[in-house]
Each structure stands twice: as structure tokens, then as C-alpha cells.
Design an enzyme around this catalytic site. Structure first.
Site, PDB file in Angstrom:
ATOM      1  N   ASP A  91       0.975  -0.994  -0.070  1.00 36.52           N
ATOM      2  CA  ASP A  91       0.002  -0.028   0.056  1.00 36.52           C
ATOM      3  C   ASP A  91       0.958   1.187   0.035  1.00 36.52           C
ATOM      4  O   ASP A  91       2.174   1.110   0.133  1.00 36.52           O
ATOM      5  CB  ASP A  91      -0.787  -0.038   1.058  1.00 36.52           C
ATOM      6  CG  ASP A  91      -0.134  -0.145   2.645  1.00 36.52           C
ATOM      7  OD1 ASP A  91       1.101   0.349   2.432  1.00 36.52           O
ATOM      8  OD2 ASP A  91      -0.893  -0.123   3.533  1.00 36.52           O
ATOM      9  N   ASP A 270      -7.532  -7.691   0.795  1.00 35.20           N
ATOM     10  CA  ASP A 270      -6.441  -8.081   1.745  1.00 35.20           C
ATOM     11  C   ASP A 270      -7.393  -7.557   3.255  1.00 35.20           C
ATOM     12  O   ASP A 270      -8.307  -6.730   3.128  1.00 35.20           O
ATOM     13  CB  ASP A 270      -5.191  -6.957   1.843  1.00 35.20           C
ATOM     14  CG  ASP A 270      -5.840  -5.631   2.242  1.00 35.20           C
ATOM     15  OD1 ASP A 270      -6.299  -4.997   1.657  1.00 35.20           O
ATOM     16  OD2 ASP A 270      -5.141  -5.372   3.253  1.00 35.20           O
TER      17      ASP A 270
END
Lengths: 375, 375
Positions: A91, A270
Site C-alpha cells: 500500500d 486483503d
């Protein structure tokens, strides 16, 4: 890059194959979260062999602070540093800046924050988070975005989306003018924001779709809004995000959330839930959700989950795991994490099979019922 | 029960084979400590396959408090509860009463103590610690003893030895009048005490030897006394303990301690050092002792130990393990524990090979030098 291999006739679910530099990823896929270069409590060997994680996630915020880019650079990237040869996604660090770092401040330039470890001052910009992710070397990188808090008013969400789009353009520009450092291709996924406002989500999805990236993500969900609102937003956004590219729903969610989102055209997930809740004694099983700390399991010597998603699910009993978790033993966290991750990954790959067999809807409806049980 | 298979000509070292209900144990042997029914941070599979522990230890004190004898009884003993099919040894709980429990009080009857978990009041007697160990079902049980603090004066040590011998007789009587609960034989080892006083150690060794048990133990060492005093006591005691029975040195110690004790005729060891110090970042390697937290390892991407006692020793780098330990990641504890235990077990089985090959002394002297290095 991404091929849709099968489409469900009754829902928007699809199966696909995503090609990355470190291997093919059959979708839908669940990605275990490996925050600081480790999926907490799990050896890389077990992650690959027992859990069969096809791709894992790393957090740029954590990795940037520790071990830091200097070490990651001299290691040759995160794959080498942690000795993980399958695909990886990072991320941008934005989410952690807002949830973990004290004294953060947003400007057009970027996010100024203090480290939650030592209080030192740092800045994340759309550009430097690309640079950092180039050093980390994940197969899939994410753009810096602002994940608006829930609830927030329309005025705040609108400004937040505007900032996210400004950053998006700059991140994509930096992505295009830089090259991977470690001799393998890196993809960049932009992120749709807009809180629970349909108009903003549409604008954001249009913007994201227009960037022509290899895949797209939906952020800012599962932050406190009711599940039905989340599902509605996913439907609205997925009407706009291109069909021929993978769609990644960030940070979601429960097993039921996953199945509902798959039915609405999501391909990638996720979530820390299987590991974080596992460490705290919550088990996801084929028979329903178990709070292993409950006295009722103290003398139950049956296996954790007779359907056996992982070797540990059959090897260890409920009574033994309860004892470990109650006693604060590390092994309890390990067993629960391996089991839960295996459960998630098996659930999602079963969804894939059902899509390909053409009976996803019926199976999903049954599973949603079963998975909603609390034992 | 126990056969000496080979004797070193230059030292008192010997190799042997100890037969238990759950399998043969080649000696010298190191027994990983599995306090509360778990070797901290290690899956049973890895304990058997990667580490190749031939026997593990459980702590009666911990197991009695949690999960408790009721659960252990309904599970059918600890082997079944924790799903470990190899041999197991349990201590009597005495040592933990003195080191962990607040407000403990010694009487001729036994040890009265409060649980360190919830403050509840309990009594250990020579008899009930046999009964508890019958329920646990370990292959080797230990008698209740008093481990005198170090330093202590001769007068205290003398009284302590007298109490330990009184308890010994009662424990052996209870052992003889009870049967195993789980259809396999259980052995009982008495324990030599006497602090660092030669005369008391001799008296205690004579007493212990006279009981005619299947094996004998030396307790009360490695409690703060200089290593040379420990070695002297081992020599004095092993002159008296029978040659044809295994000798177990309790709670010892560093790799060097192990080799020196093997050279003085010790066959069995247990110690928390490889796991406890491992969790804290201390690694025992073929190149010497490493404090992985040291800045010097931050950019060292070489394997933990190129001699590779365990798969993790080669799979993971020093820099990665340092990152994990510094970041407080569970995986750091796991890797360090697996590596250290494998290192200990390989060291001791290498000692066995050298004894059988007839060149233990030379190898030991080299190893002691190498193992004393701090990198």
C-alpha cells in the site's frame, strides 16, 4: 496482464488470472497482510506451503520506518530481504499515517506525520511514496490517497476526493517517469474514494478508470459503515471500473463480506482480520465463528476445524488452542493465524471453483448462512 | 532401560541409549523446555522434524495451574493434549514454586504457595506431585525437592538436603504404590541437592543412588555459582551416581556448560536459554554468540548460521532477523528459538558422535574455544 477466465451468469462474479513478475495469481484472491515484512507469527515456508498464499501485502508506512529504505535498498528489495519469491503488493502508507501516526497534517503537497515509534517527523508525498515502493519492489504498488473517516459530511468527502485525485495524477506521473530498481515489472493501482456518497464514488471511479492503470482499487470502505452501504458502493463503483482489469477491495473484511464482494465483481482482497482476530482467539471455521476463549471449548478435544483448511486445523484440538490463547502462549497466535488465513484462502479459491463451475450463486447463499453462525 | 553404548577414554563422557515408553533417546540429549504444554513459539511438527527434539520437558507447576489436572485427565494426559508422540519429562514443580509463586512457605509436609496467575492457594507435597505427574503422564517424572538459593550457608543447605531426602522417600513410596494412568510406563528420577558444599553433595548423591531408581538427576546448579564450582560438584556427584543409569543435570546451561558436563559424565540436559535468550535476540551459532540487536547486523544479509543447524538458519539473514526482533515481531522469536534449539540439539548429538568415534576430548576443547567467542 489480467485475463477474465470465467463469468458467473447470475451475479457479477468472475474468475481470472493476474500475471505479475513473480508469478500468476488466480483470482479471486485473498492477500495475507505482512505489515513489516512478516505475516505475523508465520514462517515464510508455512505461508507458501501450508497456507498457499499466492500474494502477500506489505505496508509502506511500517517498512519505511523500519527497517527503512536504506536497508531495503541494500538488501535488493523486500522480496530478497524477507526471502519471499511469490508476488507482493504494497500500500502507499496513507492509511497508516491516518490511523497510527500522531500529529499528522494534510497539505496539497502530501501528509506530514510523526513516527509512532520514535516521534520523528516525516513527509509522504504522491511522488516519494512511489519512490519508496520502487525501493521495496512490490509487484503491485498503490497510489497515495486520503481515506476519509466515517462518518464524514459531503463537503469533507468532496474535498478529500479532490485531494486524492490531485495526488493520483502526480503519483501516476512519477510512476511513468521512473523505472523499477530490481529488474522486474511493477504495476500501479489507483484508488477510488468518496466515502458513502454515490455521486463522489462515481466521479472518483471515472477518474480512476481514466488513468488506464493495470488494475484498480476501492478504498475507504469497511471503516465503520453498515455492510449494505459498502455493498451498494461496490456495485456503483464496479459499474464504472473496467471489466478487463482486476478490482481490489482494500482492507475488507469478514468471510461473508468477501463472498458478497466477489458476487459484485471484486477480484482481490486483503484484511488483518484472520491474523489479528486469530491472535485474539477468534477462529473462522467451516462450522461457524468460534471464540476459543469461551469456557465451552475447555474440554473439547475435537480438531479446530474438521474440514481441515490447514494441517494445524486437524492437528490441534479446540481445548489445546484455548489453553494456549488463555495462557498467552505465542503458539496460540501462530496456530490461529495459520488456520484463519488458510480458511480465508480456501474460501476464496472455492469461490473461484464455483464461478468456473457455474454454480457460484447457490454456493454463496449457502455459505453466507453457514459463515454467519456463531458457535 | 539405559545402556551405555560407548565410553570416552580421556574423559568421563559416555554415549548411551535410554528406552522409554514413547521411544528411544540417544544420549547425551538436550531436552527443549515446553513449560505449559508448548515449547514457546514452535509448532509440534517443527519441533519433531526441523529441530528433531527426541524428548521435551513440561513444567508440573504450570500445567497444574493451567490447563489443570481435570482437563489433562479428560484429554488422556499431556501427550494427547498437546499431540506430541515422542518422550516427555516433567519436573516436580518445586523449582517454580520457589522462583515464581509469591508467599510460598515450606513445611515438612510440602510447599504451600499462591498461584502467580490468580493468587489462589495451593499445596505441593511429595505425594501429590507424583499424582499430578501420573495424570500428566510423562515418561520421566521428577521428585519434589527444595532447590536451595545461592549463596546459602552450610546450615541452611544441610537442613534443605534433609528435607529433600525426607520428601524423596515419600515420593518414591507414592511412586511404588501407584500405577500409570495411560497404559505406558513412567520412570521416576530423584534429585541430588546440597548447594556448593562437597560434603552435602556426597551425602545427597549417596542417598539418591541408594533409591535404585531408573535414572538420577543433579539439581541446584547453575543458580548463580561460578562455572568451576558447578563442574567440581558434577565431578563429586558423578563419582557416586551409578554408571549404568542416566544422569540428568537440571536447568543447565550454556553450550560450553553442556560440553563440560558431558565430559564429566552427564547424559541429559534441559534449559530455557536457547528459547528465552533467543526471544531476546541472542543467537548461538557455529561462529560464536551473536546479539542480533547489535547495529552491526543491520545490513548483514548473510544467513543466521552458515553451518545450518535448522532450515531457518540458512533461510533467514541476520539483517532480517534483527529487523524482526527490533520490531517486536513474533516471527523473530520463532526463528531464533528454532535456530537455537537446533543448534543445541545438534551440538549435543555431535558430542555423541565424537564420543563414539573416540575423539571427544579434542573436539570439545576446540568447540569450547569457538563457542566462547562473542561476535
Amino acid at each position: 496482464m489480467f485475463t477474465v477466465t470465467s463469468r458467473d451468469k447470475e451475479t457479477r462474479a468472475r474468475s481470472g488470472m493476474l500475471n505479475t513478475a513473480h508469478g500468476e495469481i488466480p483470482t479471486p484472491v485473498f492477500m495475507p497482510v505482512g505489515t513489516a515484512g512478516t505475516v505475523k507469527g508465520i514462517l515464510q515456508r508455512d505461508l507458501a506451503e501450508d497456507i498457499d498464499a499466492r500474494i502477500i501485502l506489505g505496508n509502506t508506512y511500517h517498512l519505511y520506518l523500519r527497517p527503512g529504505t536504506e536497508i531495503l535498498k541494500s538488501a535488493g528489495g523486500l522480496h530478497r530481504f524477507m526471502n519471499w519469491s511469490r508476488p507482493m503488493l504494497t500500500d502507499s502508507g496513507g492509511y497508516q499515517v491516518f490511523s497510527l501516526a500522531p500529529n499528522r497534517k494534510l497539505t496539497d503537497e502530501g501528509a506530514i506525520f510523526k513516527s509512532h515509534i520514535d516521534g520523528s517527523r516525516h513527509v509522504f508525498t504522491p511522488e516519494n511514496t512511489i519512490d519508496i515502493q520502487r525501493i521495496i519492489g512490490a509487484d503491485i504498488m498503490m497510489v497515495l490517497d486520503e481515506c476519509a473517516p466515517f462518518p464524514c459530511d459531503h463537503r469533507y468527502a468532496e474535498k478529500s476526493v479532490a485531494l486524492t485525485h490531485l495526488w493520483l495524477e502526480r503519483a501516476v506521473a512519477r510512476f511513468r517517469e521512473t523505472d523499477p530498481l530490481w529488474n522486474h515489472e511493477q504495476l500501479l493501482f489507483p484508488i477510488v474514494q468518496g466515502s458513502t456518497f454515490d455521486d463522489l464514488r462515481k466521479i472518483s471511479a471515472e477518474k480512476v478508470a481514466s488513468m488506464g492503470m493495470a488494475g484498480n482499487a476501492i478504498g475507504g470502505l469497511s471503516v465503520g459503515e453498515p455492510a449494505d452501504e459498502m455493498y451498494r458502493i461496490i456495485e456503483i463503483v464496479n459499474e464504472i471500473l473496467p471489466e478487463n482489469k482486476p478490482r481490489y477491495l482494500m482492507g475488507v473484511g469478514t468471510p461473508v463480506n468477501l463472498l458478497e464482494a466477489i458476487g459484485r465483481g471484486i477480484d482481490m482482497f486483503d484484511c488483518v482480520m484472520p491474523t489479528r482476530n486469530g491472535r485474539n482467539g477468534m477462529l473462522f471455521t467451516s462450522e461457524g465463528v468460534i471464540n476459543i476463549k469461551n469456557k465451552r471449548w475447555a474440554g473439547d478435544f475435537s480438531p479446530l476445524d474438521p474440514s481441515g483448511p490447514a494441517p494445524v486445523s486437524l492437528y490441534y484440538s479446540k481445548a489445546y488452542l484455548r489453553h494456549l490463547i488463555i495462557s498467552g502462549e505465542i503458539l496460540g497466535s501462530q496456530i490461529a493465524s495459520i488456520h484463519n488465513l488458510s480458511f480465508y484462502i480456501r474460501l476464496v479459491s472455492e469461490a473461484r471453483e464455483k464461478i468456473e463451475e457455474g454454480n457460484f450463486k447457490k454456493w454463496k447463499d449457502q455459505m453466507v448462512k453457514k459463515l454467519s453462525e456463531r458457535l
